[in-house]
Design a protein around this motif. Structure first.
Motif, PDB file in Angstrom:
ATOM      1  N   GLN A  86       0.896  -1.187  -0.076  1.00 20.13           N
ATOM      2  CA  GLN A  86       0.019  -0.009   0.109  1.00 20.13           C
ATOM      3  C   GLN A  86       0.654   1.478   0.137  1.00 20.13           C
ATOM      4  OE1 GLN A  86      -3.097   0.029   3.098  1.00 20.13           O
ATOM      5  NE2 GLN A  86      -3.880   1.893   2.267  1.00 20.13           N
ATOM      6  N   SER A  87       1.965   1.072   0.724  1.00 17.49           N
ATOM      7  CA  SER A  87       2.984   2.320   0.771  1.00 17.49           C
ATOM      8  C   SER A  87       3.376   2.527  -0.492  1.00 17.49           C
ATOM      9  CB  SER A  87       3.951   2.151   1.881  1.00 17.49           C
ATOM     10  OG  SER A  87       4.977   3.300   1.958  1.00 17.49           O
ATOM     11  N   MET A  88       3.788   1.538  -1.154  1.00 19.00           N
ATOM     12  CA  MET A  88       4.414   1.364  -2.380  1.00 19.00           C
ATOM     13  C   MET A  88       3.348   2.338  -3.502  1.00 19.00           C
ATOM     14  SD  MET A  88       6.305  -2.097  -3.313  1.00 19.00           S
ATOM     15  CE  MET A  88       7.238  -2.749  -1.924  1.00 19.00           C
ATOM     16  N   ARG A  89       2.241   1.899  -3.708  1.00 20.72           N
ATOM     17  CA  ARG A  89       0.991   2.582  -4.337  1.00 20.72           C
ATOM     18  C   ARG A  89       1.053   4.206  -3.898  1.00 20.72           C
ATOM     19  NH1 ARG A  89      -2.708   0.777  -7.758  1.00 20.72           N
ATOM     20  NH2 ARG A  89      -4.028   2.697  -6.954  1.00 20.72           N
ATOM     21  N   GLU A  90       1.029   4.288  -2.636  1.00 19.27           N
ATOM     22  CA  GLU A  90       0.770   5.761  -2.273  1.00 19.27           C
ATOM     23  C   GLU A  90       2.275   6.465  -2.721  1.00 19.27           C
ATOM     24  OE1 GLU A  90      -2.218   4.931   1.706  1.00 19.27           O
ATOM     25  OE2 GLU A  90       0.123   5.174   1.835  1.00 19.27           O
ATOM     26  N   GLN A  91       3.263   6.087  -2.883  1.00 15.15           N
ATOM     27  CA  GLN A  91       4.438   6.762  -3.186  1.00 15.15           C
ATOM     28  C   GLN A  91       4.620   6.790  -4.315  1.00 15.15           C
ATOM     29  OE1 GLN A  91       8.192   5.740  -0.816  1.00 15.15           O
ATOM     30  NE2 GLN A  91       7.205   5.077   0.826  1.00 15.15           N
ATOM     31  N   GLY A  92       3.683   6.016  -5.270  1.00 12.06           N
ATOM     32  CA  GLY A  92       3.720   6.009  -6.697  1.00 12.06           C
ATOM     33  C   GLY A  92       4.822   5.332  -7.419  1.00 12.06           C
ATOM     34  N   ALA A  93       5.447   4.180  -6.457  1.00 13.08           N
ATOM     35  CA  ALA A  93       6.478   3.342  -6.860  1.00 13.08           C
ATOM     36  C   ALA A  93       5.972   1.901  -7.373  1.00 13.08           C
ATOM     37  CB  ALA A  93       7.282   2.996  -5.550  1.00 13.08           C
ATOM     38  N   VAL A  94       6.377   1.642  -8.431  1.00 13.62           N
ATOM     39  CA  VAL A  94       5.554   0.511  -9.338  1.00 13.62           C
ATOM     40  C   VAL A  94       6.889  -0.446  -9.420  1.00 13.62           C
ATOM     41  CG1 VAL A  94       4.426  -0.495 -11.194  1.00 13.62           C
ATOM     42  CG2 VAL A  94       4.227   1.809 -10.536  1.00 13.62           C
ATOM     43  N   PRO A  95       6.630  -1.624  -8.576  1.00 19.01           N
ATOM     44  CA  PRO A  95       7.620  -2.694  -8.687  1.00 19.01           C
ATOM     45  C   PRO A  95       7.834  -3.172 -10.041  1.00 19.01           C
ATOM     46  CG  PRO A  95       5.856  -3.802  -7.782  1.00 19.01           C
ATOM     47  CD  PRO A  95       5.474  -2.178  -7.994  1.00 19.01           C
ATOM     48  N   GLU A  96       9.173  -3.859 -10.245  1.00 17.77           N
ATOM     49  CA  GLU A  96       9.119  -4.469 -11.814  1.00 17.77           C
ATOM     50  C   GLU A  96       8.422  -5.514 -11.743  1.00 17.77           C
ATOM     51  OE1 GLU A  96      10.932  -3.647 -14.429  1.00 17.77           O
ATOM     52  OE2 GLU A  96      11.301  -1.812 -13.497  1.00 17.77           O
ATOM     53  N   LEU A  97       8.293  -6.529 -11.033  1.00 13.01           N
ATOM     54  CA  LEU A  97       7.618  -7.637 -10.767  1.00 13.01           C
ATOM     55  C   LEU A  97       6.394  -7.373  -9.955  1.00 13.01           C
ATOM     56  CD1 LEU A  97      10.374 -10.553  -9.964  1.00 13.01           C
ATOM     57  CD2 LEU A  97       8.908 -10.083 -12.084  1.00 13.01           C
ATOM     58  N   PRO A  98       5.394  -8.297 -10.138  1.00 14.30           N
ATOM     59  CA  PRO A  98       4.171  -8.035  -9.362  1.00 14.30           C
ATOM     60  C   PRO A  98       4.370  -8.475  -7.973  1.00 14.30           C
ATOM     61  CG  PRO A  98       3.508  -9.198 -11.385  1.00 14.30           C
ATOM     62  CD  PRO A  98       5.113  -9.376 -11.166  1.00 14.30           C
ATOM     63  N   ILE A  99       3.764  -7.839  -6.935  1.00 23.15           N
ATOM     64  CA  ILE A  99       3.812  -8.445  -5.651  1.00 23.15           C
ATOM     65  C   ILE A  99       2.435  -8.958  -5.076  1.00 23.15           C
ATOM     66  CG2 ILE A  99       4.444  -8.008  -3.179  1.00 23.15           C
ATOM     67  CD1 ILE A  99       6.213  -5.796  -4.433  1.00 23.15           C
ATOM     68  N   GLU A 100       2.281 -10.092  -4.542  1.00 20.01           N
ATOM     69  CA  GLU A 100       0.888 -10.624  -4.027  1.00 20.01           C
ATOM     70  C   GLU A 100       1.139 -10.748  -2.664  1.00 20.01           C
ATOM     71  OE1 GLU A 100      -0.682 -13.933  -5.845  1.00 20.01           O
ATOM     72  OE2 GLU A 100      -0.928 -13.156  -7.885  1.00 20.01           O
ATOM     73  N   VAL A 101       0.042 -10.148  -1.941  1.00 20.29           N
ATOM     74  CA  VAL A 101      -0.072 -10.362  -0.577  1.00 20.29           C
ATOM     75  C   VAL A 101      -1.270 -11.652  -0.220  1.00 20.29           C
ATOM     76  CG1 VAL A 101      -0.699  -9.356   1.667  1.00 20.29           C
ATOM     77  CG2 VAL A 101       0.342  -7.753  -0.079  1.00 20.29           C
ATOM     78  N   VAL A 102      -0.562 -12.335   0.604  1.00 18.23           N
ATOM     79  CA  VAL A 102      -1.651 -13.825   0.908  1.00 18.23           C
ATOM     80  C   VAL A 102      -1.867 -13.825   2.449  1.00 18.23           C
ATOM     81  CG1 VAL A 102       0.354 -15.454   0.986  1.00 18.23           C
ATOM     82  CG2 VAL A 102      -1.771 -16.114   0.672  1.00 18.23           C
ATOM     83  N   SER A 103      -3.196 -14.205   2.709  1.00 16.75           N
ATOM     84  CA  SER A 103      -3.642 -14.562   3.764  1.00 16.75           C
ATOM     85  C   SER A 103      -3.794 -16.043   3.876  1.00 16.75           C
ATOM     86  CB  SER A 103      -4.567 -14.016   4.686  1.00 16.75           C
ATOM     87  OG  SER A 103      -5.261 -14.148   5.643  1.00 16.75           O
ATOM     88  N   PHE A 104      -3.327 -16.939   4.280  1.00 19.15           N
ATOM     89  CA  PHE A 104      -3.352 -18.347   4.223  1.00 19.15           C
ATOM     90  C   PHE A 104      -4.244 -18.828   5.141  1.00 19.15           C
ATOM     91  CE2 PHE A 104       1.090 -18.471   2.407  1.00 19.15           C
ATOM     92  CZ  PHE A 104       0.751 -19.070   1.174  1.00 19.15           C
ATOM     93  N   MET A 105      -5.257 -19.797   4.946  1.00 17.46           N
ATOM     94  CA  MET A 105      -6.311 -20.265   5.734  1.00 17.46           C
ATOM     95  C   MET A 105      -5.707 -21.333   6.594  1.00 17.46           C
ATOM     96  SD  MET A 105      -8.583 -23.025   5.903  1.00 17.46           S
ATOM     97  CE  MET A 105      -8.295 -24.032   4.285  1.00 17.46           C
TER      98      MET A 105
END
Length: 423
Positions: free
Chosen positions: A108-127
């Motif tokens: 979320q901080s990356m988005r708010e700073q306008g910083a786009v990573p080269e690779l996608p980043i996925e956040v997971v909440s495992f069940m």
């Protein structure tokens, strides 16, 4: 493009941790939030809403795992990060949620700073990481790496007799399609999990964060000792076939054998139940769990076999029947050396000591290691306490861990990990 990890919103992480604490709060001040319950669903729904608020692409797989994706500048394997939201009975609110919310804050901080990573980043909440409701720990990540026995959904039941199949359906997952939750190797470039340490090593060194070198391998076993139920007052001591003293002997034998094995060997009896379970009846049967783990798989397995031999000898001597069944196994896992180096460089850039330590606890990272390189960040636990209401990590340490995670993820997402050899 520049991303400043120090600009993460630490207050937001701590506020969200406090919000999740209401789901499953107990009278003793702890958290009881089992897999596939209304409490876990409420917590997961809250995180899903925060993911959407952060502008992530939100989805849930058929097994109940939650994902939020931040697209990268190019297509390619994503960097996966996160943890779990379920708890042990009357546990704490930092074990698991810190890793999920810290990961969410990083992207979320990356988005708010306008910083786009080269690779996608996925956040997971495992069940269902803890295994507190059904006899299978690391459940969500077992579905992800394809090792969960999907043909056992109807047979696997909790202590109320509810099957895993029924619980998944009640949760809103799709038990008929859980096999689709499995992903192939190569889907993810790397996995980084932040977690509280759950021990006192970092505190003893007065450090807020550490870098994990490896994860202990675990065997979870169930011992059943059968004797003969009789009247507690009428039956003489010398005529009894009582499984309870035998169970007590086995508990002490497991402790002794682990101590004799190695300082890295652990043996724990966390559950014991007598049947029929009346104060004036000698039990007909005693059932107990054994959790044996070690950073060395061969040494762990040798300890298991010594415990098995001890049970056989105890039962022979006392005229009882006993069996020891392996219910779950996870292998020891070494964290990827390049990931460790990346985290160490990230720590130094933030003015932190790149202190390294092993994990005696097993985490979802152990399962994800079958899919991609893994690494872990530990954050200090006050008093080394975890799995109890007193579990606590200070707001300052939450901030330190989240900053290190954010900086690590940013660095990883700028590297073509698929070109790196396995260690």
């Amino acid at each position: 493009m520049v991303f400043a990890a120090r600009k993460i919103n630490a207050a937001r992480v701590n506020q969200r941790l406090a919000h999740l604490a209401q789901f499953g709060r107990t009278g003793e001040g702890g958290i009881t939030r089992f897999a596939l319950t209304a409490e876990e669903k409420a917590a997961t729904d809250a995180v899903a809403a925060w993911m959407a608020e952060a502008g992530l692409e939100v989805r849930r797989d058929a097994a109940g795992n939650l994902f939020g994706r931040l697209p990268g500048r190019r297509q390619g394997p994503a960097v996966l990060t996160g943890s779990h939201l379920d708890s042990v009975p009357n546990g704490g609110n930092f074990d698991g949620p810190l890793g999920v919310l810290g990961a969410l804050e990083a992207v979320q901080s990356m988005r708010e700073q306008g910083a786009v990573p080269e690779l996608p980043i996925e956040v997971v909440s495992f069940m269902g990481e803890e295994g507190s409701r059904f006899p299978w720990g690391l459940m969500g990540s077992s579905f992800l790496n394809g090792t969960f026995p999907c043909d056992q959904l109807a047979a696997m039941k909790d202590r109320q007799g509810i099957s895993l199949e029924e619980a998944l359906r009640q949760y809103g997952a799709r038990p008929e399609a859980v096999h689709s939750a499995a992903v192939p190797a190569g889907r993810y470039a790397a996995y980084v999990e932040m977690h509280i340490e759950q021990a006192g090593v970092l505190e003893s060194h007065n450090l807020p964060v550490g870098i994990v070198t490896g994860i202990a391998g675990m065997r979870q076993l169930r011992a059943v000792i059968r004797g003969r139920a009789e009247h507690a007052g009428a039956c003489p001591m010398e005529l009894r076939r009582d499984p309870m003293p035998a169970a007590a002997e086995l508990v002490l034998a497991a402790e002794r054998l682990a101590r004799e094995s190695d300082p890295a060997t652990r043996a724990t009896v966390g559950f014991l139940q007598a049947s029929p379970g009346a104060a004036n009846v000698i039990p007909a049967q005693v059932e107990l769990t054994l959790d044996i783990r070690d950073l060395d798989g061969a040494r762990r397995d040798a300890c298991v076999e010594r415990v098995r031999a001890a049970l056989a000898e105890i039962c022979r001597r006392r005229g009882l029947e006993g069996e020891l069944v392996v219910e779950h196994t996870s292998p020891p896992v070494r964290c990827h050396p390049e990931l460790i180096s990346t985290m160490a460089a990230a720590a130094r850039s933030l003015g932190r000591e790149p202190f390294q330590l092993p994990s005696g606890a097993v985490h979802d990272a152990a399962n994800v290691a079958a899919l991609c390189p893994v690494g872990m960040i530990f954050v200090r636990s006050r008093g080394g306490l975890s799995h109890c209401p007193e579990e606590y990590t200070s707001p300052e340490d939450v901030a330190a861990g989240t900053e290190l995670l954010a900086e690590t993820l940013w660095r990883i997402a700028a590297v073509e990990w698929e070109r790196w050899p396995e260690p």
